[in-house]
Design a protein around this motif. Structure first.
Motif, PDB file in Angstrom:
ATOM      1  N   THR A  96       0.827  -1.206   0.000  1.00 17.91           N
ATOM      2  CA  THR A  96       0.000   0.000   0.000  1.00 17.91           C
ATOM      3  C   THR A  96       0.862   1.258   0.000  1.00 17.91           C
ATOM      4  OG1 THR A  96      -1.782  -1.184   1.099  1.00 17.91           O
ATOM      5  CG2 THR A  96      -1.833   1.218   1.264  1.00 17.91           C
ATOM      6  N   LEU A  97       2.012   1.171   0.620  1.00 23.39           N
ATOM      7  CA  LEU A  97       2.913   2.323   0.742  1.00 23.39           C
ATOM      8  C   LEU A  97       4.117   2.206  -0.196  1.00 23.39           C
ATOM      9  CD1 LEU A  97       2.770   2.540   4.633  1.00 23.39           C
ATOM     10  CD2 LEU A  97       1.779   4.191   3.011  1.00 23.39           C
ATOM     11  N   LEU A  98       3.895   1.800  -1.421  1.00 23.84           N
ATOM     12  CA  LEU A  98       4.991   1.616  -2.366  1.00 23.84           C
ATOM     13  C   LEU A  98       5.810   2.888  -2.576  1.00 23.84           C
ATOM     14  CD1 LEU A  98       3.522  -0.667  -5.171  1.00 23.84           C
ATOM     15  CD2 LEU A  98       5.343  -1.216  -3.550  1.00 23.84           C
ATOM     16  N   SER A  99       5.204   4.042  -2.352  1.00 24.86           N
ATOM     17  CA  SER A  99       5.960   5.284  -2.520  1.00 24.86           C
ATOM     18  C   SER A  99       7.084   5.398  -1.493  1.00 24.86           C
ATOM     19  CB  SER A  99       5.040   6.497  -2.421  1.00 24.86           C
ATOM     20  OG  SER A  99       4.437   6.556  -1.144  1.00 24.86           O
ATOM     21  N   ASN A 100       7.015   4.596  -0.422  1.00 18.42           N
ATOM     22  CA  ASN A 100       8.084   4.571   0.591  1.00 18.42           C
ATOM     23  C   ASN A 100       9.224   3.645   0.208  1.00 18.42           C
ATOM     24  OD1 ASN A 100       6.521   6.296   2.089  1.00 18.42           O
ATOM     25  ND2 ASN A 100       5.913   4.786   3.604  1.00 18.42           N
ATOM     26  N   GLY A 101       9.071   2.888  -0.853  1.00 25.52           N
ATOM     27  CA  GLY A 101      10.108   1.958  -1.294  1.00 25.52           C
ATOM     28  C   GLY A 101       9.494   0.631  -1.710  1.00 25.52           C
ATOM     29  N   GLN A 102      10.328  -0.238  -2.213  1.00 22.18           N
ATOM     30  CA  GLN A 102       9.902  -1.545  -2.687  1.00 22.18           C
ATOM     31  C   GLN A 102       9.465  -2.454  -1.538  1.00 22.18           C
ATOM     32  OE1 GLN A 102       9.902  -2.419  -6.071  1.00 22.18           O
ATOM     33  NE2 GLN A 102      10.351  -0.260  -6.379  1.00 22.18           N
ATOM     34  N   VAL A 103       8.714  -3.486  -1.866  1.00 14.66           N
ATOM     35  CA  VAL A 103       8.418  -4.545  -0.901  1.00 14.66           C
ATOM     36  C   VAL A 103       9.740  -5.274  -0.666  1.00 14.66           C
ATOM     37  CG1 VAL A 103       7.134  -6.674  -0.484  1.00 14.66           C
ATOM     38  CG2 VAL A 103       6.041  -4.773  -1.722  1.00 14.66           C
ATOM     39  N   THR A 104      10.211  -5.251   0.570  1.00 18.24           N
ATOM     40  CA  THR A 104      11.519  -5.830   0.854  1.00 18.24           C
ATOM     41  C   THR A 104      11.481  -7.352   0.766  1.00 18.24           C
ATOM     42  OG1 THR A 104      11.157  -6.039   3.239  1.00 18.24           O
ATOM     43  CG2 THR A 104      12.063  -3.924   2.430  1.00 18.24           C
ATOM     44  N   ASP A 105      12.652  -7.937   0.578  1.00 19.63           N
ATOM     45  CA  ASP A 105      12.756  -9.393   0.558  1.00 19.63           C
ATOM     46  C   ASP A 105      12.317  -9.983   1.893  1.00 19.63           C
ATOM     47  OD1 ASP A 105      13.674  -9.475  -2.059  1.00 19.63           O
ATOM     48  OD2 ASP A 105      15.782  -9.568  -1.486  1.00 19.63           O
ATOM     49  N   ASP A 106      12.654  -9.327   2.989  1.00 12.50           N
ATOM     50  CA  ASP A 106      12.266  -9.833   4.316  1.00 12.50           C
ATOM     51  C   ASP A 106      10.754  -9.914   4.456  1.00 12.50           C
ATOM     52  OD1 ASP A 106      14.899 -10.124   5.090  1.00 12.50           O
ATOM     53  OD2 ASP A 106      14.946  -8.262   6.260  1.00 12.50           O
ATOM     54  N   ILE A 107      10.070  -8.867   4.050  1.00 13.06           N
ATOM     55  CA  ILE A 107       8.602  -8.862   4.152  1.00 13.06           C
ATOM     56  C   ILE A 107       8.007  -9.930   3.251  1.00 13.06           C
ATOM     57  CG2 ILE A 107       6.532  -7.513   3.582  1.00 13.06           C
ATOM     58  CD1 ILE A 107       8.053  -5.050   4.699  1.00 13.06           C
ATOM     59  N   TYR A 108       8.483 -10.006   2.022  1.00 17.86           N
ATOM     60  CA  TYR A 108       7.961 -10.985   1.077  1.00 17.86           C
ATOM     61  C   TYR A 108       8.234 -12.410   1.554  1.00 17.86           C
ATOM     62  CZ  TYR A 108       6.898 -13.546  -3.119  1.00 17.86           C
ATOM     63  OH  TYR A 108       6.354 -14.445  -3.991  1.00 17.86           O
ATOM     64  N   LYS A 109       9.460 -12.682   1.966  1.00 14.53           N
ATOM     65  CA  LYS A 109       9.822 -14.038   2.401  1.00 14.53           C
ATOM     66  C   LYS A 109       9.060 -14.442   3.655  1.00 14.53           C
ATOM     67  CE  LYS A 109      14.284 -14.155   0.153  1.00 14.53           C
ATOM     68  NZ  LYS A 109      15.727 -14.120   0.262  1.00 14.53           N
ATOM     69  N   ASN A 110       8.809 -13.498   4.549  1.00  8.63           N
ATOM     70  CA  ASN A 110       8.022 -13.812   5.738  1.00  8.63           C
ATOM     71  C   ASN A 110       6.593 -14.197   5.343  1.00  8.63           C
ATOM     72  OD1 ASN A 110       7.616 -14.122   8.553  1.00  8.63           O
ATOM     73  ND2 ASN A 110       6.679 -12.097   8.628  1.00  8.63           N
ATOM     74  N   ALA A 111       6.012 -13.463   4.417  1.00 10.31           N
ATOM     75  CA  ALA A 111       4.667 -13.808   3.939  1.00 10.31           C
ATOM     76  C   ALA A 111       4.696 -15.177   3.261  1.00 10.31           C
ATOM     77  CB  ALA A 111       4.161 -12.740   2.977  1.00 10.31           C
ATOM     78  N   GLU A 112       5.714 -15.412   2.465  1.00  8.28           N
ATOM     79  CA  GLU A 112       5.857 -16.685   1.759  1.00  8.28           C
ATOM     80  C   GLU A 112       5.990 -17.861   2.738  1.00  8.28           C
ATOM     81  OE1 GLU A 112       8.215 -17.499  -2.343  1.00  8.28           O
ATOM     82  OE2 GLU A 112       9.464 -16.905  -0.641  1.00  8.28           O
ATOM     83  N   THR A 113       6.606 -17.607   3.881  1.00  8.27           N
ATOM     84  CA  THR A 113       6.769 -18.640   4.912  1.00  8.27           C
ATOM     85  C   THR A 113       5.433 -19.038   5.532  1.00  8.27           C
ATOM     86  OG1 THR A 113       8.978 -17.860   5.445  1.00  8.27           O
ATOM     87  CG2 THR A 113       7.869 -19.125   7.141  1.00  8.27           C
ATOM     88  N   HIS A 114       4.528 -18.086   5.665  1.00  6.35           N
ATOM     89  CA  HIS A 114       3.268 -18.320   6.374  1.00  6.35           C
ATOM     90  C   HIS A 114       2.084 -18.628   5.457  1.00  6.35           C
ATOM     91  CE1 HIS A 114       4.840 -17.375  10.309  1.00  6.35           C
ATOM     92  NE2 HIS A 114       5.486 -16.363   9.766  1.00  6.35           N
ATOM     93  N   LEU A 115       2.289 -18.513   4.152  1.00 10.12           N
ATOM     94  CA  LEU A 115       1.188 -18.698   3.210  1.00 10.12           C
ATOM     95  C   LEU A 115       1.546 -19.738   2.160  1.00 10.12           C
ATOM     96  CD1 LEU A 115       0.561 -14.889   2.602  1.00 10.12           C
ATOM     97  CD2 LEU A 115      -0.902 -16.402   3.964  1.00 10.12           C
ATOM     98  N   THR A 116       0.544 -20.470   1.706  1.00  8.48           N
ATOM     99  CA  THR A 116       0.746 -21.340   0.554  1.00  8.48           C
ATOM    100  C   THR A 116       0.907 -20.445  -0.673  1.00  8.48           C
ATOM    101  OG1 THR A 116      -1.587 -21.481  -0.042  1.00  8.48           O
ATOM    102  CG2 THR A 116      -0.773 -23.099   1.593  1.00  8.48           C
ATOM    103  N   PRO A 117       1.438 -20.972  -1.770  1.00 10.02           N
ATOM    104  CA  PRO A 117       1.537 -20.146  -2.980  1.00 10.02           C
ATOM    105  C   PRO A 117       0.184 -19.569  -3.417  1.00 10.02           C
ATOM    106  CG  PRO A 117       2.933 -22.068  -3.205  1.00 10.02           C
ATOM    107  CD  PRO A 117       2.131 -22.268  -1.933  1.00 10.02           C
ATOM    108  N   ASN A 118      -0.883 -20.367  -3.314  1.00  4.38           N
ATOM    109  CA  ASN A 118      -2.208 -19.861  -3.691  1.00  4.38           C
ATOM    110  C   ASN A 118      -2.684 -18.772  -2.746  1.00  4.38           C
ATOM    111  OD1 ASN A 118      -2.365 -21.520  -5.906  1.00  4.38           O
ATOM    112  ND2 ASN A 118      -3.622 -23.066  -4.906  1.00  4.38           N
ATOM    113  N   GLU A 119      -2.421 -18.935  -1.441  1.00  7.25           N
ATOM    114  CA  GLU A 119      -2.791 -17.892  -0.478  1.00  7.25           C
ATOM    115  C   GLU A 119      -2.010 -16.610  -0.749  1.00  7.25           C
ATOM    116  OE1 GLU A 119      -3.964 -19.906   3.765  1.00  7.25           O
ATOM    117  OE2 GLU A 119      -1.856 -20.073   3.138  1.00  7.25           O
ATOM    118  N   LEU A 120      -0.718 -16.750  -1.038  1.00  5.04           N
ATOM    119  CA  LEU A 120       0.109 -15.585  -1.317  1.00  5.04           C
ATOM    120  C   LEU A 120      -0.406 -14.834  -2.539  1.00  5.04           C
ATOM    121  CD1 LEU A 120       2.537 -13.799  -0.639  1.00  5.04           C
ATOM    122  CD2 LEU A 120       3.973 -15.433  -1.917  1.00  5.04           C
TER     123      LEU A 120
END
Length: 145
Positions: A96-120
């Motif tokens: 939502t706040l992309l103007s503050n910078g890219q989605v970091t790898d840490d944020i993405y990987k954390n989501a990927e850890t907790h979600l199935t590919p379809n959920e993600l």
């Protein structure tokens, strides 16, 4: 504040395209309460009163507690949210706040850890959808019922 253009009346096909995304999300298997948290958090960030009103009400109808909704904008400072919800909320904020910078790898990987590919995939599309709805409601000055 005066309402502006009503896109659903002026160009129903444009509105139907957004509804098509909602239909996909309803059939995606994404937890409905989690979807309402996504919609509420993005709407808080974007300052969309119309969507905040709708989605907090919808969340409570699904059984979400007022306490969690009251503290949603401070989710990092409370233990009321699961690790999965926290990962989704972090991704929601970052997208939502992309103007503050890219989605970091840490944020993405954390989501990927907790979600199935379809959920993600569904979560990403849910954030895209609510940000679109927020921008439509704010731009057109959609008023509360």
């Amino acid at each position: 504040m005066e309402t502006r253009i009503n896109i659903s009346k002026v160009d129903p096909k444009a509105y139907e395209a957004m509804i098509g995304l909602e239909k996909y999300l309803m059939q995606s298997g994404l937890d409905k309460t989690l979807y309402e948290l996504i919609k509420t958090r993005a709407s808080q960030i974007n300052g969309c009163a119309y969507c905040l009103n709708m989605h907090t009400r919808d969340a409570m109808e699904l059984g979400e507690t007022p306490q969690r909704l009251f503290l949603l904008d401070a989710w990092r400072e409370t233990k009321l949210f699961t690790d999965k919800e926290r990962a989704v909320l972090a991704l929601t904020e970052s997208m939502t706040l992309l103007s503050n910078g890219q989605v970091t790898d840490d944020i993405y990987k954390n989501a990927e850890t907790h979600l199935t590919p379809n959920e993600l995939a569904a979560v990403i599309m849910a954030v895209v959808a609510i940000n679109g709805w927020n921008r439509i409601a704010i731009t057109t000055r959609t008023l509360l019922d």
